[in-house]
Scaffold this motif. Sequence first.
Motif, PDB file in Angstrom:
ATOM      1  N   ASP A   1      46.439  54.448 -39.567  1.00 20.67           N
ATOM      2  CA  ASP A   1      45.681  53.516 -40.401  1.00 20.67           C
ATOM      3  C   ASP A   1      45.616  52.108 -39.823  1.00 20.67           C
ATOM      4  O   ASP A   1      45.111  51.184 -40.463  1.00 20.67           O
ATOM      5  N   GLN A   2      46.109  51.919 -38.589  1.00 20.66           N
ATOM      6  CA  GLN A   2      46.107  50.601 -37.974  1.00 20.66           C
ATOM      7  C   GLN A   2      44.752  50.296 -37.342  1.00 20.66           C
ATOM      8  O   GLN A   2      43.958  51.198 -37.062  1.00 20.66           O
ATOM      9  N   ASP A   3      44.480  49.005 -37.080  1.00 23.79           N
ATOM     10  CA  ASP A   3      43.207  48.620 -36.480  1.00 23.79           C
ATOM     11  C   ASP A   3      43.162  49.026 -35.012  1.00 23.79           C
ATOM     12  O   ASP A   3      44.187  49.324 -34.394  1.00 23.79           O
TER      13      ASP A   3
ATOM     14  N   ARG B   1      46.253  49.820 -32.223  1.00 26.45           N
ATOM     15  CA  ARG B   1      46.407  51.193 -31.744  1.00 26.45           C
ATOM     16  C   ARG B   1      46.319  51.264 -30.220  1.00 26.45           C
ATOM     17  O   ARG B   1      47.112  51.957 -29.575  1.00 26.45           O
TER      18      ARG B   1
END
Length: 229
Positions: free
Chosen positions: A82-84, A88
Amino acid sequence: MGEKTFREPLSRERVLAAAVALADAEGIKALTMRRLAADLGIEAMSLYYHLPGKEGLLDGLAETVVGEIDAAVSHIETAGADQDWRTRLRQRFLAAREVMLRHPWAPGLLGTRTTIPAGVYAYYDGIVATLISGGFSYRLAHRALHAFGSLALGFASEVFSPASAGGSMDVEVAEAEFAAMAEALPHLMAMAAAETHDVADPTLGWCDSQVEFEFTLDLLLDGLGRIRC
């Protein structure tokens, strides 16, 4: 009758694991078919059932390293799905670097292979997928891959390497070689002297310290973030 001693069957995976261990301990130059066979307690000819000679062995080592990168990246991708895009990619490249630091012979090996390890395409597909999901076009993703270069695999290409000119990568010897050129190339040599790495800084080459790797990576990611809009 005495108990029989169990011997693990020889396999390609076992041979490559022993080869990695030998290269880690003594460097890639120590890796020969004869030495590897001795470490495994077998005849050298037995290796050829699993790997077609020295070049096949080196290709197998490259595949093994890429496999380690894939495993490391898979772990962090699962944890940070769910990270940007920027976070990532940064974590992906730093995970690849941890693999390279475990195997400091690997950057040089990957640069000499004429056969691309099987896992490389899937690895780069993941990078492109991350960029596309982050709002980049395929055109910008393609340009980003060129900009990343070897950073994506965890190491930086050398700018100036004494070894590439027939010199030494030993820091003290290399400093002496550079000092001899100081009069003719004062600014370049002053920069080299100022940037000599601290021995505590994990490094994969003359121009590849951890600080320089992360500086370059962050510079590229920041720049990509600006042109995405």
